[in-house]
Design an enzyme around this catalytic site. Structure first.
Site, PDB file in Angstrom:
ATOM      1  N   LYS A 211      14.837   0.210  16.895  1.00  0.00           N
ATOM      2  CA  LYS A 211      14.166  -0.792  16.582  1.00  0.00           C
ATOM      3  C   LYS A 211      12.112  -0.286  16.557  1.00  0.00           C
ATOM      4  O   LYS A 211      11.927   0.342  17.350  1.00  0.00           O
ATOM      5  CB  LYS A 211      14.084  -1.674  16.334  1.00  0.00           C
ATOM      6  CG  LYS A 211      15.314  -2.300  15.888  1.00  0.00           C
ATOM      7  CD  LYS A 211      15.388  -4.396  15.172  1.00  0.00           C
ATOM      8  CE  LYS A 211      17.064  -4.359  14.591  1.00  0.00           C
ATOM      9  NZ  LYS A 211      16.520  -5.630  14.225  1.00  0.00           N
ATOM     10  N   ARG A 245      24.215  -5.458  19.234  1.00  0.00           N
ATOM     11  CA  ARG A 245      24.571  -4.308  17.902  1.00  0.00           C
ATOM     12  C   ARG A 245      23.895  -2.428  17.668  1.00  0.00           C
ATOM     13  O   ARG A 245      22.071  -3.084  18.364  1.00  0.00           O
ATOM     14  CB  ARG A 245      23.747  -5.543  16.987  1.00  0.00           C
ATOM     15  CG  ARG A 245      24.082  -5.017  15.411  1.00  0.00           C
ATOM     16  CD  ARG A 245      23.466  -5.980  14.823  1.00  0.00           C
ATOM     17  NE  ARG A 245      24.638  -5.381  12.919  1.00  0.00           N
ATOM     18  CZ  ARG A 245      23.291  -4.858  12.197  1.00  0.00           C
ATOM     19  NH1 ARG A 245      22.058  -3.954  12.782  1.00  0.00           N
ATOM     20  NH2 ARG A 245      23.755  -4.162  11.371  1.00  0.00           N
TER      21      ARG A 245
END
Length: 260
Positions: A211, A245
């Site tokens: 991210k 995840r």
């Protein structure tokens, strides 16, 4: 939890298994089987990108993307749980008809974006991942104002627990929503204080793979962020994460093993 996206626009291009208009079935199957071989316990399937600024497809388009992928997972990939990354009750209902009632619903809105979602999940007896966010992919990065981000998000889940009980959801998991209406410093604060989310006695899900709060400060792209992601995964595990995840299952499994 390995990420497989049947979208044309997810922020990390190698996670996309959508070739133009249709699913790239062979590549998708191979990727799913490889994730299982690498140690994935859950495959998280997404048909709707939620990166900042993304456009949300109409419900019929989301389902059109998901249906063939779910058939592949149902028929050809075994020994792994299926999670469907959706905020739409319509999609959950269709999926239950197609693959049965054994999957996990991974809802970035914790039921806020579809008033039918929580009741449906409770009626079907599904496991449910509730994630914290504010706004939409178009607006969420302007909604990062908190008194204390960790305490505010913990409070959000205290209220969600009451909603889940009312809807009959018994197995729900906590996802603090890294990158969703949080700036870089707030993401790092939540990661440092992750143990506070253990108070619910629920599995804590952490989705930080590649991210922007990881790669932008380093001046790199998502493609180059594997090593930095694993460093953040190690912090998450030490802080109490139960589920990672991830885009890179093999690397994440090695990180978990190194931490015992």
């Amino acid at each position: 939890m390995g990420i497989l996206n049947v979208t044309p626009d997810s922020y990390y291009a190698p996670s996309r298994y959508h070739s133009g208009f249709d699913l790239d079935t062979g590549r998708f199957r191979d990727a799913a089987l490889q994730m299982v071989e690498d140690g994935a316990e859950i495959i998280d399937l997404g048909g709707c990108s939620t990166r900042p600024g993304s456009e949300t497809p109409v419900p019929g388009e989301e389902w059109r993307r998901l249906e063939p992928a779910l058939k592949v997972l149902r028929d050809e990939v075994t020994n792994v749980q299926i999670s469907i990354d959706t905020f739409r009750a319509f999609v959950v209902e269709r999926a239950a008809d197609l693959i049965g009632k054994e999957f996990i619903v991974n809802d970035i809105s914790a039921g806020e974006d579809d008033p039918q979602m929580l009741k449906l999940v409770g009626d079907l007896g599904l496991s449910y991942i509730a994630m914290h966010k504010r706004g939409t992919p178009q607006t969420m990065q302007s909604l990062c104002q908190y008194d204390d981000v960790t305490e505010d998000v913990v409070g959000y889940f205290e209220e969600f627990g009451e909603k889940a009980a009312e809807a009959g959801i018994t197995d729900w998991w906590v996802d603090p929503g890294f990158g969703f209406a949080k700036d870089a410093s707030q993401n790092h604060q939540m990661l440092r204080e992750l143990s506070k989310f253990q108070k619910f006695g629920r599995a804590v899900v952490v989705g930080i793979s590649r991210k922007s709060f990881i790669y932008k400060p380093l001046g790199i792209t998502p493609d180059d962020a594997l090593a930095a992601t694993q460093a953040m995964h190690a912090l998450a595990i030490a802080g109490g994460a139960d589920i990672l995840r991830v885009h890179d299952v093999a690397a994440a499994v090695k990180t978990i093993k190194m931490l015992g």
